[in-house]
Design an enzyme around this catalytic site. Structure first.
Site, PDB file in Angstrom:
ATOM      1  N   CYS A   1      42.755  56.244  46.784  1.00  0.00           N
ATOM      2  CA  CYS A   1      42.684  54.951  47.486  1.00  0.00           C
ATOM      3  C   CYS A   1      43.898  54.778  48.400  1.00  0.00           C
ATOM      4  O   CYS A   1      45.031  55.034  47.996  1.00  0.00           O
ATOM      5  CB  CYS A   1      42.626  53.814  46.472  1.00  0.00           C
ATOM      6  SG  CYS A   1      42.457  52.202  47.273  1.00  0.00           S
TER       7      CYS A   1
ATOM      8  N   CYS B   1      48.536  49.146  45.535  1.00  0.00           N
ATOM      9  CA  CYS B   1      48.659  48.252  44.367  1.00  0.00           C
ATOM     10  C   CYS B   1      49.569  48.916  43.328  1.00  0.00           C
ATOM     11  O   CYS B   1      49.255  50.001  42.824  1.00  0.00           O
ATOM     12  CB  CYS B   1      47.290  47.962  43.779  1.00  0.00           C
ATOM     13  SG  CYS B   1      46.079  47.459  45.013  1.00  0.00           S
TER      14      CYS B   1
ATOM     15  N   CYS C   1      27.233  44.630  38.329  1.00  0.00           N
ATOM     16  CA  CYS C   1      28.485  44.150  38.910  1.00  0.00           C
ATOM     17  C   CYS C   1      29.092  45.312  39.696  1.00  0.00           C
ATOM     18  O   CYS C   1      28.898  46.474  39.319  1.00  0.00           O
ATOM     19  CB  CYS C   1      29.436  43.708  37.794  1.00  0.00           C
ATOM     20  SG  CYS C   1      31.053  43.151  38.404  1.00  0.00           S
TER      21      CYS C   1
ATOM     22  N   CYS D   1      48.297  50.515  40.020  1.00  0.00           N
ATOM     23  CA  CYS D   1      47.046  51.279  40.002  1.00  0.00           C
ATOM     24  C   CYS D   1      47.239  52.793  40.072  1.00  0.00           C
ATOM     25  O   CYS D   1      47.799  53.320  41.039  1.00  0.00           O
ATOM     26  CB  CYS D   1      46.159  50.837  41.157  1.00  0.00           C
ATOM     27  SG  CYS D   1      44.574  51.698  41.126  1.00  0.00           S
TER      28      CYS D   1
ATOM     29  N   CYS E   1      29.156  47.509  35.213  1.00  0.00           N
ATOM     30  CA  CYS E   1      30.029  47.310  36.367  1.00  0.00           C
ATOM     31  C   CYS E   1      30.380  48.659  36.993  1.00  0.00           C
ATOM     32  O   CYS E   1      30.743  49.593  36.268  1.00  0.00           O
ATOM     33  CB  CYS E   1      31.315  46.612  35.939  1.00  0.00           C
ATOM     34  SG  CYS E   1      31.029  45.136  34.980  1.00  0.00           S
TER      35      CYS E   1
ATOM     36  N   CYS F   1      33.304  37.424  39.978  1.00  0.00           N
ATOM     37  CA  CYS F   1      34.154  37.834  38.856  1.00  0.00           C
ATOM     38  C   CYS F   1      35.556  37.982  39.441  1.00  0.00           C
ATOM     39  O   CYS F   1      35.783  38.831  40.305  1.00  0.00           O
ATOM     40  CB  CYS F   1      33.649  39.167  38.292  1.00  0.00           C
ATOM     41  SG  CYS F   1      34.749  39.895  37.063  1.00  0.00           S
TER      42      CYS F   1
ATOM     43  N   ARG G   1      37.254  36.996  30.339  1.00  0.00           N
ATOM     44  CA  ARG G   1      37.229  38.352  29.762  1.00  0.00           C
ATOM     45  C   ARG G   1      38.619  38.811  29.354  1.00  0.00           C
ATOM     46  O   ARG G   1      39.563  38.786  30.157  1.00  0.00           O
ATOM     47  CB  ARG G   1      36.628  39.350  30.757  1.00  0.00           C
ATOM     48  CG  ARG G   1      36.574  40.769  30.159  1.00  0.00           C
ATOM     49  CD  ARG G   1      35.858  41.756  31.044  1.00  0.00           C
ATOM     50  NE  ARG G   1      34.522  41.313  31.338  1.00  0.00           N
ATOM     51  CZ  ARG G   1      33.996  41.277  32.555  1.00  0.00           C
ATOM     52  NH1 ARG G   1      34.676  41.676  33.579  1.00  0.00           N
ATOM     53  NH2 ARG G   1      32.761  40.850  32.731  1.00  0.00           N
TER      54      ARG G   1
HETATM   55  S1  SF4 Z   1      43.471  48.507  42.609  1.00  0.00           S
HETATM   56 FE1  SF4 Z   1      43.623  50.713  42.963  1.00  0.00          FE
HETATM   57  S2  SF4 Z   1      41.580  51.298  43.662  1.00  0.00           S
HETATM   58 FE2  SF4 Z   1      41.728  49.056  43.885  1.00  0.00          FE
HETATM   59  S3  SF4 Z   1      42.474  48.723  45.965  1.00  0.00           S
HETATM   60 FE3  SF4 Z   1      44.311  48.805  44.673  1.00  0.00          FE
HETATM   61  S4  SF4 Z   1      44.960  50.993  44.754  1.00  0.00           S
HETATM   62 FE4  SF4 Z   1      42.830  50.883  45.482  1.00  0.00          FE
END
Ligand code: SF4
Length: 328
Positions: A67, A71, A142, A74, A111, A202, A274
């Site tokens: 990705c 984040c 989902c 993540c 999901c 959600c 949740r």
């Molecule tokens: S949470 Fe992870 S998968 Fe989702 S946008 Fe952020 S870096 Fe990408």
């Protein structure tokens, strides 16, 4: 604050659906003595839900890793060395096999998560086929695919999508400490497209990322101020994954986590709350407190996208010990 004689009036007052919760009011909830906060949350919970029922969802990563977003929590971000390799979008048959297995294990909602900033239209077509096929199995559907345009949200609705997950993650003030590749307003816009398309929302967040209590209050206040409360509110405890910037963060006190669940329950009384990521490292007692504080949904199955979750047997034992049953 002690339990006053006219507390029943206070409780019924709290039960009205409100979208004007102030941070001061939510802060006062967090400040309540723990037993009273849990009592209030449980009392409100019982007015809208059967306290013995827990909604069961299963989450599958249909497109893992690589990705472009950053984040900080993540492991699927391409920017961090977490040992998660980028994979292609799963084939329809493989997704369907997982959905059938989830259904026979007791899930009512399936999901599908993809590690995208936002889906390309061609990718979205494939996801729409998946949604249609999973729905055909009699499961609620989902998806969480990143940011959506209004047209993409409408395509998902036409395919039969029931819920779209798009978390606000934290307070507007703390957001920039966790993610720099998009802004809070981007999240709110996607939520609006989803809501306008007629898909259930959600939306929740993650705690334990180094935010203050004021940020947790700000997150709950923002969720509760949405024009319609999210039908599903996942509250995640940070899973500290090696290689991510938050890997060495100190864990959040479990009682503070329970307080956050209780505040979500009280401010969004009709929403399913949740108890989401972070359960693998959570004691049975903490999870039981979360259910007492109004959590009534879990992810079932040993994996949450790329991180661990309790094995199904462990959850079955816990549900049995607590006398909980799947929500139909
Ligand atoms: S949470 Fe992870 S998968 Fe989702 S946008 Fe952020 S870096 Fe990408």
């Amino acid at each position: 604050m002690s339990l006053a004689a006219d507390d029943s009036a206070t409780l019924s007052g709290l039960c009205r659906l409100r979208h004007d919760w102030t941070r001061t009011e939510i802060g006062a909830l967090f400040d309540l003595p723990f037993p009273e906060l849990v009592f209030r949350a449980q009392s409100i919970h019982r007015q809208y839900f059967d306290p013995a029922e827990v909604q069961i969802s299963t989450l599958l990563s249909i497109k893992t890793g690589g990705c472009p977003e950053d984040c900080a929590y993540c492991p699927q971000s391409a920017r961090y060395d977490t040992g998660v390799d980028a994979e292609k979008l799963m084939a329809l048959d493989a997704v369907l096999a997982e959905a059938r297995a989830a259904k026979s294990a007791g899930a009512s909602r399936f999901c599908m998560g993809a590690a995208w900033r936002s889906p390309k239209d061609r990718e979205l077509e494939h996801v729409c086929e998946m949604v249609e096929a999973v729905k055909g199995l009699g499961l609620e559907t989902c998806a969480t695919l990143g940011m959506l345009t209004a047209a993409q949200a409408r395509s998902l609705k036409r395919a039969g999508l029931d819920y779209y997950n798009h978390n606000l993650d934290t307070s507007p003030e703390f957001y920039g400490e966790i993610i720099t590749t998009r802004v809070y307003q981007d999240r709110l816009e996607t939520l609006e497209h989803v809501r306008d398309a007629g898909i259930h929302v959600c939306c929740g967040g993650i705690v334990g990322m180094g935010e203050t209590r004021a940020d947790r209050i700000g997150m709950i206040a923002t969720l509760a101020a949405l024009p319609v409360h999210p039908e599903s509110v996942p509250i995640n405890m940070l899973v500290r994954v090696a290689g991510t910037p938050l890997a060495d963060h100190s864990p959040l006190d479990p009682f503070e986590f329970v307080r956050t669940i209780a505040a979500a329950r009280i401010t969004m009384p009709r929403s399913v709350v949740r108890l989401s990521a972070g359960r693998e490292d959570m004691s049975e007692e903490t999870q039981a407190l979360c259910f007492l504080a109004g959590a009534n949904s879990i992810f079932f199955g040993p994996k949450l996208l790329t991180t661990g979750n309790p094995e199904r047997d462990r959850d079955r034992v816990l549900m049995h010990k607590l006398g909980l049953c799947p929500m139909q």
